[in-house]
Design an enzyme around this catalytic site. Structure first.
Site, short mmCIF file in Angstrom:
data_model
loop_
_atom_site.label_atom_id
_atom_site.label_comp_id
_atom_site.label_asym_id
_atom_site.label_seq_id
_atom_site.Cartn_x
_atom_site.Cartn_y
_atom_site.Cartn_z
CG ASN A 42 -4.51 -3.05 7.49
OD1 ASN A 42 -4.48 -4.04 8.21
ND2 ASN A 42 -4.25 -3.10 6.19
CB ALA B 13 -3.88 -10.28 3.25
CG ASP C 272 -8.92 -0.56 -0.64
OD1 ASP C 272 -8.87 -1.73 -1.07
OD2 ASP C 272 -9.73 -0.19 0.24
CE LYS D 126 12.80 10.71 9.69
NZ LYS D 126 13.45 11.00 10.94
N PRO E 24 -3.37 -2.95 -7.04
CG PRO E 24 -1.79 -4.65 -7.30
CD PRO E 24 -1.93 -3.19 -6.93
CG ASP E 25 -9.56 -6.31 -6.06
OD1 ASP E 25 -9.32 -7.40 -5.51
OD2 ASP E 25 -10.61 -5.68 -5.92
CE LYS F 126 -13.83 -8.02 -0.44
NZ LYS F 126 -13.07 -7.72 0.76
CE LYS G 87 -13.10 -6.82 -3.93
NZ LYS G 87 -11.89 -6.07 -3.86
#
Ligand SMILES: Cc1cc2nc3c(=O)[nH]c(=O)nc-3n(C[C@H](O)[C@H](O)[C@H](O)COP(=O)(O)O)c2cc1C
Length: 402
Positions: free
Chosen positions: A214, A278, A282, A292, A309-310, A343, A347
């Site tokens: 990202n 960071a 997800d 490849k 994993p969260d 959130k 969390k």
């Protein structure tokens, strides 16, 4: 905004470089913290910022002229050089550094540097070649031997278009160096504390050459790690792939995937505070291809994703090993406060720092406009440089842990 009689004072010498404008922000930070600022603006410095701006922010008279009859009658240059607890030179030009190293005293700034009996902190700023020139490097060594303190310079793009070391340290970093010099151990409120910070993107491989990542630059997380270290914390920075230098005093662990990042965070515990900046993927590819993928083999591949994993939720629920203060970041594109508050609950963290990444220049840029959301309130911070946000957050963490 300020104390009427500040208990700590700096004599701030502003030299003639493009970065002189940052001395204005530094002055604002110092005054906000109740530190008195008495400015000396060199003749060259006055080509870059006005005495009026400096005086308005310092709430004090600006001194420029060694041979001013009025200034000399009010406060002689010797008295001026000793009127503060610390002499700060920001920006310290190659010229001022050379004069100070060799004891020249041909103008007010250099005379004050020679006449003072107070500690001196220099924040150099100049073109990379001027900085790397053996003459400047020799002068720096002389000043260090004489006991001068230094902050910066940073490495990066310069006003002259070149790249390298020579950029003035950012005002929050100079501010913290000043506070450290003024206050000694009191300026290290996080001494003895361990901070865990994550930063950057993660990279989830598809095959040996491709992957999913990202746009996170890592800048905000790196700035926070640096600010926490400047306040005395031992900092472990678990970093995804970014092109950033490790901030001074920070232990960096490089990882690629979300699972590696979680493992590195767990290995770094216990920590007093965890700041999870960071941008963690997800999902990852269910089965990473060992070789490849080839274009010609029957059209585009079907990729199957599985959940990663969260990290934030896992560490916030890690029982006795949970950091005392768990701070998550939320990059949102709409309904920022509502999503961030949800959130926070989901969390199990203590604070969420939420930002609207649709704002121009936030994702990958130098500035951030954040909300600090805790269980019982929401604070809206004004848009500021990521370094300033990091500095303010580190101060808040220090208050919370003290
Ligand atoms: C546009 C411009 C930018 C400059 N930037 C710097 C700089 O960043 N650092 C530096 O050491 N000198 C810089 N200089 C050169 C100084 O202004 C010059 O050496 C001056 O004599 C320094 O005076 P002072 O040290 O008394 O402030 C710059 C000059 C110009 C014209």
């Amino acid at each position: 905004m300020t104390d009427s009689t500040p208990s700590r004072r700096v004599l701030l010498i502003v030299g003639g470089g493009v970065a002189a404008y940052k001395a204005l922000e530094l002055t604002r930070l110092l005054r906000k913290a109740g530190v008195g600022v008495r400015p000396i603006l060199t003749k060259a410095g006055a080509e870059f910022v006005t005495a009026l701006s400096l005086s308005a922010l310092a709430e004090d008279k600006v001194y420029s002229d060694l041979f001013s009859l009025t200034d000399e009658a009010e406060m002689g240059h010797i008295e001026l050089s000793r009127s503060a607890d610390l002499v700060v030179v920001a920006p310290a030009t190659a010229d001022l550094i050379a004069k100070a190293a060799h004891g020249l005293a041909g103008d007010l700034a250099s005379t004050a540097l020679l006449a003072t009996d107070k500690p001196v902190l220099m924040a150099p700023a100049m073109n990379v070649r001027m900085w790397l020139h053996p003459a400047t490097q020799r002068n720096i060594e002389i000043l260090k031997t004489d006991g001068a303190l230094f902050v910066g310079p940073d490495e990066g793009a310069m006003a002259c278009g070149e790249f390298g070391p020579g950029r003035l340290a950012e005002p929050p970093a100079i501010f913290e160096a000043i506070m450290a010099a003024l206050e000694g151990p009191a300026a290290k409120p996080l001494a003895g504390k361990h901070a865990l910070v994550t930063a950057g993107p993660t990279f989830e491989p598809i095959d040996p050459v491709r992957g999913i990542t990202n746009r996170s630059s890592g800048r905000q997380g790196y700035a926070i790690a640096g600010a926490l270290a400047r306040l005395g914390a031992r900092v472990t920075l678990v970093s995804g792939p970014v092109a950033l230098a490790t901030p001074p005093g920070v232990d960096r662990v490089d990882v690629e995937t979300a699972r590696d990042m979680l493992a590195a965070c767990q290995a770094a515990l216990p920590a007093d505070v965890g700041v999870f900046v960071a941008a963690v993927a997800d999902w990852r590819i269910d089965e990473v291809f060992g070789t490849k993928l080839k274009k010609e083999k029957g059209g585009p591949p079907a990729l199957t994703f599985v959940e990663n994993p969260d990290i934030l939720a896992t560490l916030a629920a890690s029982g006795p090993r949970r950091p005392k203060l768990v701070i998550g970041f939320a990059a949102e594109t709409n309904d920022v406060e509502a999503h961030a508050r949800a959130k926070l609950a989901r969390k199990g963290c203590d604070w969420i720092i939420a930002n609207d990444v649709t704002e121009p220049g936030v994702m990958g840029g130098d500035e951030n406009a954040v909300l600090l959301i805790s269980r019982d309130k929401t604070e809206r911070w004004t848009r500021a440089a990521k370094d300033s946000v990091a500095h303010d957050l580190a101060q808040r963490i220090a208050e919370s842990l003290s």
